[in-house]
Design an enzyme around this catalytic site. Structure first.
Site, short mmCIF file in Angstrom:
data_model
loop_
_atom_site.label_atom_id
_atom_site.label_comp_id
_atom_site.label_asym_id
_atom_site.label_seq_id
_atom_site.Cartn_x
_atom_site.Cartn_y
_atom_site.Cartn_z
N HIS A 1 -6.23 0.89 2.18
CA HIS A 1 -5.07 1.25 3.02
C HIS A 1 -4.79 2.75 2.99
O HIS A 1 -4.11 3.26 3.89
CB HIS A 1 -3.83 0.50 2.54
N HIS A 20 -8.36 -3.68 -1.73
CA HIS A 20 -7.67 -3.78 -0.44
C HIS A 20 -6.61 -2.68 -0.30
O HIS A 20 -6.55 -1.98 0.72
CB HIS A 20 -7.02 -5.16 -0.32
N GLU A 21 -5.81 -2.50 -1.35
CA GLU A 21 -4.73 -1.51 -1.27
C GLU A 21 -5.28 -0.09 -1.28
O GLU A 21 -4.72 0.80 -0.64
CB GLU A 21 -3.75 -1.71 -2.42
N TYR A 57 -5.25 -10.09 9.36
CA TYR A 57 -6.23 -9.75 8.32
C TYR A 57 -7.62 -10.29 8.68
O TYR A 57 -8.57 -9.54 8.82
CB TYR A 57 -5.80 -10.33 6.97
N GLU A 108 0.79 -1.22 0.00
CA GLU A 108 0.00 0.00 0.00
C GLU A 108 0.82 1.27 0.00
O GLU A 108 0.46 2.25 0.67
CB GLU A 108 -0.92 0.00 1.23
N GLU A 162 -4.41 -4.04 8.98
CA GLU A 162 -4.90 -5.04 8.03
C GLU A 162 -6.33 -5.49 8.32
O GLU A 162 -7.09 -5.77 7.39
CB GLU A 162 -3.97 -6.24 8.02
N ASP A 183 8.39 -10.29 10.73
CA ASP A 183 8.12 -11.17 9.60
C ASP A 183 7.65 -12.55 10.07
O ASP A 183 6.92 -13.24 9.35
CB ASP A 183 9.37 -11.33 8.73
#
Length: 1649
Positions: free
Chosen positions: A300, A296-297, A384, A272, A319, A376
């Site tokens: 953001h 979705h992006e 999400y 995003e 998210e 990570d």
């Protein structure tokens, strides 16, 4: 690790002190070197007036200079490599100039490295056009620090500008507005500006051969020339999505919205970045079916970019909200059913993620703790989809979209341009809906945010679109391929691409389809031709699950053609699960790794996690209790070592370990020798074939009974267990049905094939089946199981019984183990866990000789238990009765054994009375709370939540409702550190999440408590001193202000050690305790320069409050306050370190910072259920530790005095200079149980000292303790060979004394010096030598003999042979005659003669022997080393070339003989008891580099019983590993023989495979056989040859080295020869004199060979 950012545990930055407010980047893109070069110019604002340092995050950056931009003045800077972290990088510390009122801009000159984790460099061949190189960045979550030195935390948001210099033929893009481009000299300078403040992770760049196409007034799409047109067609509706999002969230403030379609290696669906969203090319399907990712992006742009999570622990705010908005956009574009359909698919993905990760994985929390964790590692669908489910749930509670949509818009407006956390969201939610009280009262915030696993509430979705898919998938699953195909090519025509994806997803959840069905699906639907990557991904996985070879190559091509982690990880996981495809998968991954981005490689290959489960700790503690009760002990073995040895197999089974399959299975280059050994190991003898077949049968049995998760998902736990056992010949009875269900004559199972509600297994009969331990995993979670019958099951053993009893300890009522011959008394001990057991059947169990008595104990432990099949009234066998009588005579009342035996039923009774104790405690606290004996009632167990506050006050002797605690407080808040204190209190209250009404009062109370404490105690508040952490569990107790003050003060003064500063005494004490119990671990940490003050500060100064989970901390403090032992914190720390020993040792070679970080975070993994076991183990270590140091150290560590004076309390023990743990004279005398010792401590439980008097011989002769063994420490310097002999004899004496339970016995080595500095220098050398050898339980008497003498000054007769005339304490000014290094006095007094009829003790006799031989022994010891007469002899060592007469009375070393009688026959010798043998892993020994050969054999004991074993040959030893029958891969170390002791190797002529090894020593008159081993070795010739060659090599090596002494004097004394208590160690060396006339056996072996 350095201090982390207060708002972000993953950043080193300090924005609370000095914050970066704007950024300008000047960078040149160097494709040839794969580097960015240039500078970062950072505008800095001081937020703390005294801020002198700016901390920036970096990772792998080459910094060349730092200056102030305004005047180019250089600034001091340092990359703090000592704080380097694998994921977090290295902090860059910049010294700021003094405040001058002028703007401050810091310029950092630097360059990135080729391995930067933020940048992906692509060669032209790796791009779509194959003409130009390409580079793009991905900075989320914490990778921006490898691209630029910034405050890389989402808590810091700044605008930025940038200038990129790139090759002129390439186009540069960034996540900002394009400001212009200038070309000159073959390069282009491109300028960008992002005026809206953004966090560092949203800074992005891309440089390549790029073109654009317009999509609308604000939107364009960029990509390579060959892709851009297809991308423009795919994303034509972008402007519509943007408008729909504005309708929900408000105006789009970023100016432009461009899309950049990246090369296939991009690992995400999209990123995003503001103004420039990165998109994966895998969404270009041609039919616009996958463009939801753009929605979705776009979302953001409001949630994530405009409103940002403050740290990655609150990633769901980015998210979860974005997923929620994305589906609302879909609803506006395609209708509400599309939103429900997408949400249902997301819920399914969440369930798959939780199943894969594990429901107890802490990273499946919606708001996980990430201290010390790479963000990570936490990347998954959890933030999400779990976040979306939470918002969906809140929307339903609020009243639906019409009510909730306005809240979303208000939420964005409220927090725009800010970074927030979950508490901020909750506060605003409750404020917004405050007009409707009680709307969210039912929300369990703790379960939603901080509990791992699936959400507590499952949302209900409209299944209108999904039902079509479910119907079609059910038909495919039910179709019998022998019948006509009922499907047609038109089945998928009415379905959307999303519904086809759902259809394949449902088929994936079912058991693998037969290949025949997949072939039919391909024939009808032609799924191979679909361009939709989501469809292709699931279609390939279906083929891999079915092991359809046709799909193998397409799957490999699919993971190679793109790098999206959503697709790559599952495909590689499936390929690895297919054994035949595994090598190809590994080769493909290795070949394609250079084309993948760092984060994708990391998630596939570098994930690794190891933590011990609570169940392992409980099992460890159970075995520990059993060993203590039975008195089992092993010399020189700590409890932790003993437990690891016993529980190693259990640990492997119950540990949670995840390793990279690709790194572990990477092909390695093998040498020619290795290849030959690998391919020449087959045996074709009858025994080998039988062994091979048996192994295969065993493997197949385990394979057939493995746990299949899909079976349990489809059938449910009860029906799955029923199908499993019925298919194997068993039967079940279901609840409410009196009939037994068995297999039909046709072999089918008459039960439903899918989960059916209400069908529960109540009785399960597996009698006569071949059920094994692994098969029992199929019998889990049978909530209604009441009866289990395992009659005549040949493979049910102790492990199986333990598993059953642990799983159903609260429900099982009937158990039948009749005829289970592998079950022993050990397994029956586990039955005591079954508190509801009513009947236990044990027919035909006569192999357990003490079965009647076990049954009696079980009946006592389980009230109402009826045991069938055992006559408990039969008389005991005579041998058992005699052994019991003998044991009862040995055990005195009150002994350890009787105490342990009496404790067992007490424990069982205690466990059954929890409810009663709770009621008793509640009644006591209500009546007289200030005088309640909480420990006496609660028995050091966790306290009920509702009684915790009152119980803690009682434990701390604080009267409830006390009202005078703060009467002297003036309510004046004027401390110099008052502002800092208020900021920290604010953060504390924010963490606790108090209601708004409570926040002000809580903050006021806490500030009053801390301010009054500082003033009354004249102490100073410092950030990080642990006070806030101590208050964190106290504030939720709702104590009034005086109670809070006194509780805080009591904890601080009673339990927190003073001087917890760098190099402080608490850390030295912790190190000495670790050295005492775990010298190996202590030496490792010392070697790595990891001192306790580097990792244990937060442990000690907060009583673990800073590191432990709050639930676990409450339980820990429950037990801590009941035990009321201030030193318990040191032993808890010790247990934590010992428990993680293997994990710590595996860090060898890692950076120091990583080791410190790992060790410091160990308490974070303690769960509440594990705390009682940790505390009990800590108490065990405490009992195994000398106590006298406590009294000496208590004043300096816990003494009540003003904190500002605590540093002046110098401990009696100078801990910083202590070589080992100090012990005091009173404890030594107490351990000897001396009747005349005045004012001694109570007897120290479990601590028995083996006293070693290290003074010179003349001082020892003038008086010593009766049980002390003499070791002249001066020999170490002047006569090292004699000293080594003496030490060997000393340790042998210790073992023998322990075995004989002599009064002088003890496993704790305690050294006594003279107490005078001159002599004790040698003592310190001796103690250091023992510590270097990692000897356990090493201590030293503080003050030495002088302290003992002073304590016995009124009763010196308690000393043996005390002579006032020669005692250096009584006559300090007189030097003893003949004194010298190890010298004796010629006029030593003669030992007193006992009166007639007086019983002479062993100690007295040994002392008398020493007195008579003192001078002779001294002369002989000197003669051993420096015999001048021997120097004149020409005798030399015998080499392999010498020939001549043999040694006297010595047979040939290698011979064939039928007569094995004679000296050293096995009738005279004994084998070691099997239970005392060390348990080892065979594979570990096979990997040892010193291993020369190994041979399978049968080790034959003296009773003619043969044991499968392995004979291992090393350059110096023979090792015998006796295989453990019920633990494949494990063995007991039955023998360890030195090659130098081999005397003969014989075999029978008729049975050459039967080999006998005899061992001996030279006693001066010839060889004396001391022991033998007998083996049946199929490869006997090879084995004897290998041993012979090893002996020859050892002999030649020995002869090639110069001797330490004269010829013939190399062998002094056998280490195993006994030395008795009270004897001088030097005197024991007298036996070595005769050895000088013979050569070592190894030389004899060489000569004979």
């Amino acid at each position: 690790m350095a201090a982390m950012c207060p708002d972000d545990p993953c950043s080193f930055s300090n924005p609370h002190e000095a914050a970066v407010t704007s950024v300008h980047l000047r960078l040149t893109v160097d494709f040839e070197a794969r580097r960015l070069r240039g500078a970062a110019e950072l505008r800095v604002e001081r937020r703390a007036p005294a801020a002198a340092v700016l901390l920036l995050d970096t990772r792998g950056l080459d910094v060349t200079g730092v200056s102030r931009l305004e005047d180019s003045a250089p600034l001091q800077w340092k990359l703090e490599s000592e704080h380097e972290h694998t994921a977090y990088g290295t902090p860059l510390r910049v010294a700021l100039p003094p405040e001058d009122g002028q703007p401050l801009t810091v310029a950092v000159e630097y360059s990135t490295r080729p391995e930067s984790t933020a940048l992906a460099w692509l060669e032209p061949e790796q791009t779509a056009g194959r003409r130009r190189p390409y580079v793009y960045s991905h900075c989320e979550a914490i990778h921006c620090r490898s691209m630029a030195p910034l405050q890389d935390t989402p808590a810091v948001k700044t605008p930025y500008t940038a200038e990129l210099t790139v090759p002129a033929e390439l186009t540069a893009l960034m996540s900002g507005l394009r400001e212009g481009r200038e070309e000159a000299d073959g390069v282009a300078r491109c300028r960008f500006r992002q005026p809206v403040p953004v966090p560092a992770y949203l800074i992005a760049l891309a440089v390549g051969d790029l073109e654009s196409r317009p999509l609308g007034p604000r939107c364009s799409v960029w990509s390579e020339p060959g892709v851009v047109d297809r991308a423009a067609h795919e994303f034509v509706d972008t402007e519509k999505m943007l408008e729909a999002a504005e309708a929900l969230c408000g105006p789009y403030i970023w100016g432009v919205y461009d899309l950049l379609v990246l090369p296939p290696s991009f690992p995400f669906g999209g990123t995003e970045n503001p103004c420039l969203t990165f998109i994966t090319p895998t969404v270009i399907a041609g039919d616009r079916s996958l463009v939801d990712v753009v929605a979705h992006e776009i979302s953001h742009s409001w949630t994530g970019n405009l409103v940002t999570n403050r740290s990655w622990e609150h990633f769901w705010l980015n998210e979860g909200f974005t997923m929620f908005l994305e589906r609302k956009i879909l609803a506006r574009l395609h209708g509400e059913p599309a939103r429900h359909f997408s949400a249902a698919g997301g819920w399914k993905s969440l369930r798959e993620t939780i199943r894969t990760r594990g429901a107890d994985d802490p990273l499946t929390c919606l708001s996980p703790k990430l201290a010390g964790v790479d963000p990570d590692d936490a990347f998954s669908t959890v933030p999400y989809e779990k976040g979306h489910a939470f918002l969906w749930y809140l929307e339903q509670l609020a009243g639906g979209p019409t009510v909730f949509d306005p809240f979303l818009r208000a939420y964005v407006e409220k927090f725009r341009l800010k970074s927030i956390d979950s508490a901020d969201f909750r506060k605003f939610l409750e404020e917004y809906f405050a007009p409707t009280p009680g709307l969210f009262d039912k929300v369990d915030w703790e379960a939603w945010l901080h509990t791992p696993g699936m959400p507590p509430v499952a949302p209900q979705f409209d299944s209108q679109l999904a039902d079509v898919c479910s119907d079609l998938s059910a038909r495919w699953l039910a179709w019998n391929t022998d019948e006509p195909c009922p499907f047609s090519a038109d089945d998928l025509t009415p379905l959307t691409s999303g519904q086809v994806i759902e259809l394949l997803a449902q088929l994936l959840e079912a058991p693998p389809l037969p290949v025949k069905k997949l072939e039919k699906m391909q024939e009808l639907y032609d799924l191979d031709a679909r361009a939709n990557s989501e469809i292709r991904f699931r279609w390939l996985r279906l083929g891999l699950a079915a092991r359809w070879e046709r799909q193998l190559q397409p799957a490999l091509e699919f993971v190679t053609a793109q790098g999206r982690m959503k697709f790559v990880r599952p495909i590689y996981r499936d390929l690895y699960g297919w054994e035949e495809a595994r090598p190809k998968a590994i080769a493909t991954f290795e070949r394609n790794k250079p084309n993948m981005m760092h984060v994708a490689i990391y998630t596939v290959t570098m994930l690794g996690l190891r933590c011990r489960s609570g169940r392992h700790l409980r099992r460890q503690l159970t075995v520990l209790r059993r060993q203590l009760a039975s008195g089992a002990n092993h010399d020189n073995e700590s409890p932790s070592q003993r437990e690891r040895r016993i529980m190693d197999e259990e640990e492997k089974r119950h540990s949670l370990e995840f390793y990279s399959v690709f790194e572990l299975l990477k092909p390695k280059q093998a040498s020619t020798v290795e290849l030959l050994q690998r391919f020449n190991t087959m045996k074709f003898s009858k025994e080998a074939v039988v062994e091979f077949l048996e192994d295969k049968v065993k493997e197949n049995r385990v394979l057939q009974q493995r746990f299949i998760e899909e079976r349990h998902q489809i059938l449910g736990f009860d029906l799955a267990a029923a199908h499993f056992i019925i298919a194997r010949g068993g039967r079940v009875r279901l609840q409410g049905d009196p009939r037994w269900v068995t297999r039909s004559p046709e072999g089918s199972v008459p039960l439903p094939g899918r989960y059916t509600h209400g069908m529960y297994v109540e009785e399960l009969d597996a009698s006569g089946t071949e059920i094994v331990y692994e098969g029992l995993e199929n019998f889990i979670r049978l909530s209604k199981l009441r009866a289990l019958y395992l009659r005549d099951c040949p493979f049910v053993d102790d492990w199986c019984v333990d598993r059953v009893c642990g799983e159903y300890r609260h429900t099982l009522q009937h158990l039948d183990l009749s005829g289970c011959r592998r079950v022993t008394e050990t397994g029956l001990e586990g039955v005591a866990q079954l508190k509801e057991l009513k009947t236990l059947t044990l027919e035909r169990m006569d192999h357990i000789r003490i079965l009647p008595y076990i049954c009696l104990l079980l009946e006592d432990a389980i009230p109402g238990l009826e045991i069938r099949g055992v006559d408990v009234l039969q008389p005991p066998p005579d041998d058992l009765l005699a052994a019991a009588e003998s044991q009862s005579q040995l055990e005195a009342p009150g002994s350890d054994q009787s105490d342990a035996a009496a404790q067992a039923p007490a424990d069982a009774q205690s466990q059954s009375s929890d409810t009663t104790q709770t009621l008793e405690l509640e009644a006591a606290l209500l009546s007289v709370p200030e005088g309640v004996d909480v420990r006496g009632i609660a028995k050091c167990r966790p306290l009920p939540d509702d009684l915790r506050a009152s119980a803690w006050l009682a434990c701390l002797d604080i009267q409830q409702d006390v009202d005078d605690g703060l009467m002297t407080f003036t309510n004046i808040y004027d401390l110099p550190e008052q502002q800092m204190m208020r900021e920290d209190i604010q953060q504390l209250v924010d963490r606790l999440g108090n209601d708004e009404d409570d926040r002000v009062s809580v903050m006021s109370d806490v500030e009053s408590v801390l301010t009054h404490y500082c003033k009354s105690q004249r102490d100073t508040y410092r950030r990080g001193n642990g006070w806030m952490d101590i208050l964190q569990p106290l504030v939720p107790l709702k104590l009034n202000k005086p109670e809070l003050y006194f509780t805080f003060t009591n904890i601080l003064q009673r339990y927190i050690p003073k001087n917890c500063t760098k190099d402080g005494d608490p850390y030295h004490l912790l190190r000495l305790l670790l050295l005492y119990h775990e010298p190996e671990l202590c030496n490792f940490l010392d070697t790595m320069k990891v001192a306790p003050d580097s990792f244990a500060t937060t442990w000690l100064n907060s009583l673990f409050a800073a590191t432990c989970d709050l639930k676990a901390l409450r339980v820990m403090w429950d037990i801590y306050f009941q035990m009321d032992d201030p030193f318990l914190i040191f032993f808890l720390s010790l247990v934590i370190l010992v428990n993680a020993k293997d994990q710590i040792l595996e860090l060898k070679g890692k950076p120091r910072a990583q080791i410190v970080s790992t060790v410091a975070s160990l308490p974070c993994f303690i769960q509440a259920d594990d705390v009682p076991d940790f505390c009990e183990l800590a108490n065990f270590y405490s009992m195994r530790t000398p106590k006298s140091f406590r009294r000496k150290l208590y004043p300096s560590l816990f003494g009540v005095c003003a904190p500002h004076l605590s540093s002046l309390l110098t401990p009696t023990v100078p801990l910083a200079q202590s070589l080992c743990l100090p012990v005091y004279a009173d404890e030594i005398l107490s351990s000897m149980d001396s009747r005349d010792a005045p004012d001694v401590l109570p007897e120290t439980e479990l601590v028995k000292f083996f006293l070693v008097d290290c003074r010179p011989a003349d001082q020892y002769n003038a008086g010593h303790l009766p049980t002390a063994f003499h070791l002249d420490c001066t020999l170490m310097l002047y006569e090292p060979a004699a000293f080594g002999t003496a030490v060997s004899a000393l340790l042998s004496a210790q073992r023998q004394a322990t075995a004989a339970q002599h009064s002088a016995a003890g496993e704790h080595l305690c050294f006594i010096g003279s107490g005078r500095e001159k002599e004790d220098q040698f003592l310190h050398m001796v103690v250091a030598s023992f510590l270097q050898k990692r000897s356990l339980y090493v201590s030293k008497v503080e003050g030495g003999y002088q302290a003992v003498h002073d304590m016995l000054s009124e009763n010196l007769s308690a000393l043996t042979d005390h002579s006032a005339r020669h005692c250096v304490v009584c006559t300090p000014d007189e030097a003893p005659a003949g004194a010298g290094p190890g010298g004796d006095r010629p006029d030593a007094p003669q030992p007193p003669q006992p009166a007639a009829g007086t019983k002479v003790s062993l100690i007295d006799r040994l002392n008398a022997r020493w007195k008579m031989k003192g001078q002779q022994v001294k002369e002989k010891l000197v003669d051993i080393i420096t015999n001048a007469a021997m120097e004149q002899q020409t005798e030399r060592h015998v080499s392999s070339q010498d020939k001549g007469k043999r040694y006297r009375n010595m047979a040939p070393v290698f011979s064939l003989d039928d007569d094995e009688d004679g000296p050293g026959s096995d009738e005279e010798l004994t084998m070691p008891v099997e239970t005392t043998m060390e348990l080892v892993e065979i594979a570990e020994y096979m990997r040892k580099p010193e291993l020369l050969e190994h041979f399978k054999c049968q080790h034959i004991k003296e009773n003619k019983q043969a044991h499968p074993s392995l004979l291992l040959v090393t350059p110096t030893q023979l090792l015998v590993l006796r295989e453990v029958p019920d633990k494949p891969g494990w063995a007991r170390l039955a023998a360890r023989r030195s090659l130098t002791s081999v005397v003969t190797i014989t075999s029978k002529k008729k049975r050459p495979e039967l080999i006998t090894f005899k061992y001996g020593v030279n006693d001066g008159d010839g060889m004396t056989i001391t022991d033998l081993d007998r083996f049946y070795i199929p490869r006997a010739g090879e084995a004897t040859k290998a041993v012979k060659m090893a002996i020859i090599r050892l002999s030649d090596d020995t002869l090639g080295q110069p001797s330490d002494g004269p010829p013939g004097k190399t062998r002094q004394r056998e280490a195993g020869e006994p030395m008795e208590a009270g004897e001088s160690a030097e005197a024991a060396a007298e036996g070595a004199e005769g050895a000088s006339e013979a050569l070592p056996p190894a030389e004899a072996a060489s000569q004979e060979a």
